[in-house]
Design an enzyme around this catalytic site. Sequence first.
Site, mmCIF file in Angstrom:
data_model
loop_
_atom_site.group_PDB
_atom_site.id
_atom_site.type_symbol
_atom_site.label_atom_id
_atom_site.label_comp_id
_atom_site.label_asym_id
_atom_site.label_seq_id
_atom_site.Cartn_x
_atom_site.Cartn_y
_atom_site.Cartn_z
ATOM 1 N N HIS A 25 1.680 0.500 -0.022
ATOM 2 C CA HIS A 25 1.918 -0.914 0.327
ATOM 3 C C HIS A 25 1.157 -1.207 1.608
ATOM 4 O O HIS A 25 1.514 -0.711 2.683
ATOM 5 C CB HIS A 25 3.430 -1.122 0.502
ATOM 6 C CG HIS A 25 3.837 -2.467 0.995
ATOM 7 N ND1 HIS A 25 3.651 -3.618 0.267
ATOM 8 C CD2 HIS A 25 4.460 -2.847 2.159
ATOM 9 C CE1 HIS A 25 4.145 -4.650 0.951
ATOM 10 N NE2 HIS A 25 4.616 -4.207 2.103
ATOM 11 N N HIS A 39 -3.764 -7.665 -4.972
ATOM 12 C CA HIS A 39 -2.307 -7.543 -5.152
ATOM 13 C C HIS A 39 -1.864 -7.983 -6.547
ATOM 14 O O HIS A 39 -2.199 -9.088 -6.988
ATOM 15 C CB HIS A 39 -1.602 -8.406 -4.096
ATOM 16 C CG HIS A 39 -0.120 -8.418 -4.259
ATOM 17 N ND1 HIS A 39 0.685 -7.357 -3.894
ATOM 18 C CD2 HIS A 39 0.712 -9.340 -4.788
ATOM 19 C CE1 HIS A 39 1.944 -7.641 -4.181
ATOM 20 N NE2 HIS A 39 1.988 -8.838 -4.726
ATOM 21 N N ASP A 96 4.814 -0.893 -5.794
ATOM 22 C CA ASP A 96 4.166 -0.222 -4.656
ATOM 23 C C ASP A 96 4.763 1.141 -4.328
ATOM 24 O O ASP A 96 4.129 1.931 -3.606
ATOM 25 C CB ASP A 96 4.234 -1.113 -3.404
ATOM 26 C CG ASP A 96 3.168 -2.191 -3.420
ATOM 27 O OD1 ASP A 96 2.393 -2.255 -4.391
ATOM 28 O OD2 ASP A 96 3.128 -2.985 -2.462
ATOM 29 N N GLU A 156 8.784 -5.458 -3.648
ATOM 30 C CA GLU A 156 7.995 -6.669 -3.400
ATOM 31 C C GLU A 156 7.541 -7.285 -4.726
ATOM 32 O O GLU A 156 7.140 -6.549 -5.647
ATOM 33 C CB GLU A 156 6.754 -6.278 -2.580
ATOM 34 C CG GLU A 156 5.842 -7.414 -2.211
ATOM 35 C CD GLU A 156 4.509 -6.913 -1.639
ATOM 36 O OE1 GLU A 156 3.935 -5.963 -2.202
ATOM 37 O OE2 GLU A 156 4.063 -7.467 -0.630
ATOM 38 N N GLU A 198 -3.681 -2.331 -9.757
ATOM 39 C CA GLU A 198 -2.249 -1.983 -9.819
ATOM 40 C C GLU A 198 -1.732 -2.092 -11.248
ATOM 41 O O GLU A 198 -0.907 -1.277 -11.690
ATOM 42 C CB GLU A 198 -1.433 -2.887 -8.897
ATOM 43 C CG GLU A 198 -1.603 -2.535 -7.429
ATOM 44 C CD GLU A 198 -0.689 -3.327 -6.515
ATOM 45 O OE1 GLU A 198 -0.117 -2.727 -5.610
ATOM 46 O OE2 GLU A 198 -0.554 -4.556 -6.706
ATOM 47 N N HIS A 244 5.446 -8.590 -7.674
ATOM 48 C CA HIS A 244 4.110 -8.231 -8.175
ATOM 49 C C HIS A 244 3.765 -9.080 -9.390
ATOM 50 O O HIS A 244 3.492 -8.559 -10.478
ATOM 51 C CB HIS A 244 4.032 -6.735 -8.490
ATOM 52 C CG HIS A 244 3.637 -5.913 -7.288
ATOM 53 N ND1 HIS A 244 4.477 -5.710 -6.228
ATOM 54 C CD2 HIS A 244 2.467 -5.294 -6.959
ATOM 55 C CE1 HIS A 244 3.858 -4.992 -5.308
ATOM 56 N NE2 HIS A 244 2.633 -4.730 -5.719
ATOM 57 N N GLU A 267 0.807 -3.386 3.873
ATOM 58 C CA GLU A 267 1.415 -3.871 5.118
ATOM 59 C C GLU A 267 2.103 -2.757 5.921
ATOM 60 O O GLU A 267 2.415 -2.928 7.094
ATOM 61 C CB GLU A 267 2.430 -4.986 4.812
ATOM 62 C CG GLU A 267 1.804 -6.304 4.380
ATOM 63 C CD GLU A 267 1.555 -6.408 2.880
ATOM 64 O OE1 GLU A 267 1.422 -5.363 2.215
ATOM 65 O OE2 GLU A 267 1.489 -7.539 2.374
HETATM 66 ZN ZN LIG Z 1 1.209 -3.648 -4.653
#
Ligand SMILES: [Zn+2]
Length: 260
Positions: free
Chosen positions: A121, A175, A46, A35, A180, A37, A123
């Site tokens: 992650h 995010h 992630d 994904e 992170e 970032h 989701e």
């Molecule tokens: Zn992430």
Amino acid sequence: MATPARYRMEELSWDEYKRRIEAGAILFLPCGALEQHGYHLPLGTDVTIPLCLALRLAPQVNGIVAPPLSYGYKSQPLSGGGQHFPGTTSLDGQTLTWLTRDVLKEFMRHGATRIVLLQGHMENTFFLIEGIDLARRESAAYTGKILLIEWWQLLSSPTLDQVFDQNFPGWELEHAALVETALMMYFRPELVQTEKITAEKVEHPLPYHLFPYPPDMVTPSGSLSPAHRASREKGEALVEEIVAAALAILQREFGEDTAS
Ligand SMILES: [Zn+2]
């Protein structure tokens, strides 16, 4: 020369794996995503974070780290930027559920009684839970325990207050942002392009879901909050707290003999 200890499942022979599982090894399954970032972090952020955490935990608890689930559920606009970014490569919820179920049923067949999904992650969570539930329902005789740990839940409020200087935006808008970035600076500094960090943030997140969502809801970079105050030192402190909290959970759920 002594053979270095090996903790990755794919590096073990089947009989070594069998012996360790029969001795009660904790089997870690890192779960992540591919994904976007932001401009400054890699697509695999992630999955890199839970994999690195699992590799930190495994030597301390007689653990084995299974190959991670590197694809995750669809990126949501206000927790991952959304699906429109090139590189974001997601699964339908049903696929992730069945992938989780299938892998867990195999671990159960191997006799693994201590399984930990280490999740990176946001989701993914309920599809992982559904996969765990289906695997357990289909393996009625299974007597082991399965944990699902979201690493961000292990950080304390005082730590977040300190790291964010009282301005924690909430985990969804974190995010590709400070935490992170700091974790990646600690684990994989060569993959963090600090010069490409932006000051962008989502100014007015909608308190509801909208389909289709307005393209300008999300920042151009894909970072939902600024990451410029991230540092390797913060990353190290965060990792220390996450690892200590995870070890305490493993000991509580799996007993004293988890320490190797
Ligand atoms: Zn992430």
